[in-house]
Every structure is written in structure tokens, then in C-alpha cells.
Design an enzyme around this catalytic site. Structure first.
Site, PDB file in Angstrom:
ATOM      1  CE1 TYR A   1      -4.247  -1.938   4.995  1.00 56.91           C
ATOM      2  CE2 TYR A   1      -3.500   0.243   4.342  1.00 56.91           C
ATOM      3  CZ  TYR A   1      -3.947  -1.022   4.005  1.00 56.91           C
ATOM      4  OH  TYR A   1      -4.076  -1.374   2.681  1.00 56.91           O
TER       5      TYR A   1
ATOM      6  CB  SER B   1      -0.871   0.003   1.253  1.00 54.76           C
ATOM      7  OG  SER B   1      -1.429   1.281   1.465  1.00 54.76           O
TER       8      SER B   1
HETATM    9  N1  LIG Z   1      -8.741  -0.918  -1.560  1.00 51.57           N
HETATM   10  C1  LIG Z   1      -7.676  -0.110  -1.494  1.00 51.57           C
HETATM   11  O1  LIG Z   1      -7.795   1.115  -1.668  1.00 51.57           O
HETATM   12  C2  LIG Z   1      -6.322  -0.668  -1.208  1.00 51.57           C
HETATM   13  C3  LIG Z   1      -5.234   0.212  -1.304  1.00 51.57           C
HETATM   14  C4  LIG Z   1      -3.973  -0.271  -1.065  1.00 51.57           C
HETATM   15  C5  LIG Z   1      -3.792  -1.591  -0.760  1.00 51.57           C
HETATM   16  N2  LIG Z   1      -4.861  -2.432  -0.650  1.00 51.57           N
HETATM   17  C6  LIG Z   1      -4.608  -3.828  -0.313  1.00 51.57           C
HETATM   18  O2  LIG Z   1      -5.169  -4.649  -1.311  1.00 51.57           O
HETATM   19  C7  LIG Z   1      -5.485  -5.906  -0.744  1.00 51.57           C
HETATM   20  C8  LIG Z   1      -6.903  -6.271  -1.106  1.00 51.57           C
HETATM   21  O3  LIG Z   1      -7.762  -5.353  -0.457  1.00 51.57           O
HETATM   22  P1  LIG Z   1      -9.208  -4.968  -1.004  1.00 51.57           P
HETATM   23  O4  LIG Z   1      -9.281  -3.515  -1.038  1.00 51.57           O
HETATM   24  O5  LIG Z   1      -9.516  -5.758  -2.205  1.00 51.57           O
HETATM   25  O6  LIG Z   1     -10.092  -5.413   0.246  1.00 51.57           O
HETATM   26  P2  LIG Z   1     -11.269  -6.484   0.441  1.00 51.57           P
HETATM   27  O7  LIG Z   1     -12.254  -6.389  -0.650  1.00 51.57           O
HETATM   28  O8  LIG Z   1     -11.713  -6.300   1.845  1.00 51.57           O
HETATM   29  O9  LIG Z   1     -10.494  -7.867   0.265  1.00 51.57           O
HETATM   30  C9  LIG Z   1      -9.667  -8.383   1.259  1.00 51.57           C
HETATM   31  C10 LIG Z   1      -9.504  -9.865   0.973  1.00 51.57           C
HETATM   32  O10 LIG Z   1      -8.602 -10.414   1.934  1.00 51.57           O
HETATM   33  C11 LIG Z   1      -9.213 -11.553   2.528  1.00 51.57           C
HETATM   34  N3  LIG Z   1      -8.751 -11.706   3.894  1.00 51.57           N
HETATM   35  C12 LIG Z   1      -8.793 -10.802   4.911  1.00 51.57           C
HETATM   36  N4  LIG Z   1      -8.290 -11.341   6.033  1.00 51.57           N
HETATM   37  C13 LIG Z   1      -7.919 -12.612   5.718  1.00 51.57           C
HETATM   38  C14 LIG Z   1      -7.348 -13.676   6.451  1.00 51.57           C
HETATM   39  N5  LIG Z   1      -7.019 -13.553   7.752  1.00 51.57           N
HETATM   40  N6  LIG Z   1      -7.100 -14.841   5.814  1.00 51.57           N
HETATM   41  C15 LIG Z   1      -7.408 -14.995   4.502  1.00 51.57           C
HETATM   42  N7  LIG Z   1      -7.946 -14.025   3.747  1.00 51.57           N
HETATM   43  C16 LIG Z   1      -8.195 -12.847   4.360  1.00 51.57           C
HETATM   44  C17 LIG Z   1     -10.716 -11.257   2.471  1.00 51.57           C
HETATM   45  O11 LIG Z   1     -11.471 -12.457   2.475  1.00 51.57           O
HETATM   46  P3  LIG Z   1     -12.194 -13.132   3.739  1.00 51.57           P
HETATM   47  O12 LIG Z   1     -12.777 -12.016   4.559  1.00 51.57           O
HETATM   48  O13 LIG Z   1     -13.184 -14.033   3.084  1.00 51.57           O
HETATM   49  O14 LIG Z   1     -11.120 -13.878   4.436  1.00 51.57           O
HETATM   50  C18 LIG Z   1     -10.811 -10.632   1.086  1.00 51.57           C
HETATM   51  O15 LIG Z   1     -10.849 -11.627   0.100  1.00 51.57           O
HETATM   52  C19 LIG Z   1      -5.241  -5.781   0.753  1.00 51.57           C
HETATM   53  O16 LIG Z   1      -3.976  -6.301   1.065  1.00 51.57           O
HETATM   54  C20 LIG Z   1      -5.250  -4.287   0.981  1.00 51.57           C
HETATM   55  O17 LIG Z   1      -4.505  -3.906   2.108  1.00 51.57           O
HETATM   56  C21 LIG Z   1      -6.128  -1.999  -0.878  1.00 51.57           C
END
Ligand SMILES: NC(=O)c1ccc[n+]([C@@H]2O[C@H](COP(=O)([O-])OP(=O)(O)OC[C@H]3O[C@@H](n4cnc5c(N)ncnc54)[C@H](OP(=O)(O)O)[C@@H]3O)[C@@H](O)[C@H]2O)c1
Length: 255
Positions: free
Chosen positions: A151, A138
Site C-alpha cells: 500500500y 496517503s
Molecule cells: N480511509 C483512510 O484512512 C485513507 C487514508 C489515506 C488515504 N486514503 C485513500 O483515500 C482514497 C479513498 O479511500 P476510502 O478510505 O474512501 O476507501 P473506500 O471507501 O474503500 O473507497 C475506495 C473507492 O475506490 C474505488 N475503487 C477501488 N478499486 C477500484 C478500481 N480498480 N477501479 C475503480 N474504482 C476503484 C471503490 O469503488 P468500487 O469498489 O466500487 O470500485 C471506492 O469507491 C483511497 O485512495 C485511499 O487509499 C484513505
């Protein structure tokens, strides 16, 4: 497109957001995709809706013991690439610094990456191809952000871990760290502050896969936010004393 040749690819965080889009697009390209997250129902719906071959592997990436054999338990013998997208975000509410929350976030975002690499490395080493680890970090790890003590620190730790792993795997396994800006997913739907240059998860997955095909050390997008934050890194006084301080006050931080 990530690769023309069909590959065996593990995607974590595949039940929603960026990881789900990455898994769907990889399956659509003809790869053999193994999709992980905790929510087995959402993974089943991904298996059903994907235009290609997806196998669900439900798991909790923060569970050290269960993760150690998770891939061999499903009979997977070799992997070509892994996309580590599993992640969570919780914000600190000052004046409370909640140690349980800080550990919870680190357990998924940092130790989850470590556990996933431990599980996948023996299978990546068995592939006849030069294999590839892609970890989603991130931009919050570029600088200190208000309320992101848990975070941002977990993301800084995971990107350092992958940068260091790259040194020890050079010539054997390529390592790419992805630094997205704001992407519209369930994770950011909870945010109550402005998110400049917000992108869809579909577009983010397209960018990640296209750029990952060249196996760079880092992928940062959108570039306007990346450049803005890089400029702040060379002017830390302006960032911390003025801009971040103003953001903190706007988000209910100390006056
Ligand atoms: N959205 C943004 O703006 C953004 C920006 C920078 C970085 N990111 C990063 O991108 C990645 C994806 O995020 P997203 O925005 O797509 O969020 P999201 O829609 O909430 O997806 C998060 C995913 O991680 C899984 N997860 C969470 N905790 C877990 C655990 N303990 N074990 C296994 N799976 C787990 C969730 O599935 P379950 O709940 O089913 O386990 C879900 O599939 C993350 O690493 C986030 O930090 C996102």
C-alpha cells in the site's frame, strides 16, 4: 466549498468513503459531477441521493484499455477538475511477500492514477479555465509502515507521479496531492490496530474541497498526525528501531 463557478468535475472512487463524499459535496455546490467506480449499483444510489447533477461512469481504473476512451465513450468533451480518490488497501502478512497482491494494489493505486490522467488530460486541456488535478495519496508514503509494503509503496509511486506531472503541466494544469491521515471508511473499517485522530469521511471531504479551492501543491490533514510523522522523518532511528518495530510486533510481525 471548492468553487463558486459551476464546473465539470470527474471524481473516481465515488461509490464509497472519501470519493463518495467528495462527489456528493461537489454536486451539492452545483457542479456537474461525473462519478466513477466499479460498483454500478452504488453509483446509481449516489446519482439518486445526490442533491445535484451526477452522471455515473462505471469503470475499473486499473484496466488500461477500457480507461483510454472511458470519458469520450460517455460523450464528455471537456473537464475543469478531476478528483482521483479510487484506491484499495491490502496488508502484507509476513513471512509471505505476495507478488500478486503487491501488483493488485499497485494496479489500482498507482496505475489507476496514471490511467485516469491519460483519460482526462485531453479533456482538461480543452477547458478554457485553468484546470486542476487532485490525487488522494496517503501519509503512509511519508515513512515505512509495518505491513504497508504494497500500500505505502503504491501511494509513494502515485504521489511522485503527480509531483512529476506537475512540473510538466506548470502554467497549464494545477496539481494537488492530498495526504489524509486515518478516515473512517469501508477501507479502514477492516483495520484492527489503533487509528489516532480518526476523522469522518464527510469532514475529510469538506477539508479536501475547502483546501483544494486554493490549489496548493499538497494538502495534509489532520495536522497533528502530519506534524508527528514529519518529526519521525527527522528521527528515523527512533521511528524504525523503536516505534515502528513495536507497532509491527503488536500487529503480529516478527518478534
Ligand atoms: N480511509 C483512510 O484512512 C485513507 C487514508 C489515506 C488515504 N486514503 C485513500 O483515500 C482514497 C479513498 O479511500 P476510502 O478510505 O474512501 O476507501 P473506500 O471507501 O474503500 O473507497 C475506495 C473507492 O475506490 C474505488 N475503487 C477501488 N478499486 C477500484 C478500481 N480498480 N477501479 C475503480 N474504482 C476503484 C471503490 O469503488 P468500487 O469498489 O466500487 O470500485 C471506492 O469507491 C483511497 O485512495 C485511499 O487509499 C484513505
Amino acid at each position: 466549498m471548492y468553487s463558486k463557478a459551476p464546473l465539470s468535475i470527474w471524481v473516481t472512487g465515488a461509490s464509497s468513503g472519501i470519493g463518495r463524499e467528495v462527489a456528493e459535496q461537489l454536486a451539492g455546490e452545483g457542479h456537474n459531477v461525473y462519478a466513477s467506480a466499479r460498483n454500478a449499483e452504488s453509483l446509481a444510489s449516489l446519482v439518486h441521493s445526490a442533491k445535484g447533477n451526477v452522471t455515473a461512469i462505471p469503470c475499473d481504473v486499473s484496466d488500461d484499455r477500457a480507461m483510454a476512451d472511458i470519458l469520450s465513450n460517455y460523450g464528455i468533451e471537456t473537464l475543469d477538475s478531476i478528483f482521483l480518490c479510487a484506491g484499495t488497501c491490502e496488508y502484507i502478512d509476513m513471512p509471505v511477500l505476495d507478488i500478486d497482491m503487491v501488483r493488485r494494489v499497485a494496479d489500482t493505486n498507482y496505475f489507476g492514477i496514471v490511467n485516469s490522467c491519460i483519460a482526462a488530460l485531453p479533456l482538461l486541456r480543452k477547458s478554457p479555465n485553468t484546470t486542476h488535478i487532485v490525487g488522494v495519496g496517503s501519509m503512509s508514503s511519508y515513512l515505512g509502515f509495518p505491513r504497508a509494503e504494497a500500500y505505502g509503496a503504491s501511494k509513494a509511486a502515485m504521489s511522485y507521479f503527480l509531483d512529476s506531472l506537475r512540473c510538466d503541466l506548470v502554467g497549464e494544469i494545477d496539481v494537488t496531492v492530498v495526504y489524509p491521515g486515518f478516515i473512517k471508511t469501508p477501507l479502514t473499517d477492516k483495520n484492527d490496530f489503533p487509528m489516532p485522530f480518526l476523522m469522518t469521511a464527510e469532514k475529510a471531504a469538506e477539508v479536501i474541497l475547502k483546501k483544494s479551492s486554493k490549489r496548493p501543491l499538497k494538502i495534509s490533514f489532520p495536522s497533528r498526525l502530519h506534524l508527528l510523522l514529519q518529526a519521525m522523518k527527522v528521527m528515523p532511528g527512533l521511528w524504525y528501531n523503536t516505534i515502528a518495530a513495536r507497532m509491527s510486533r503488536a500487529q503480529g510481525g516478527q518478534q
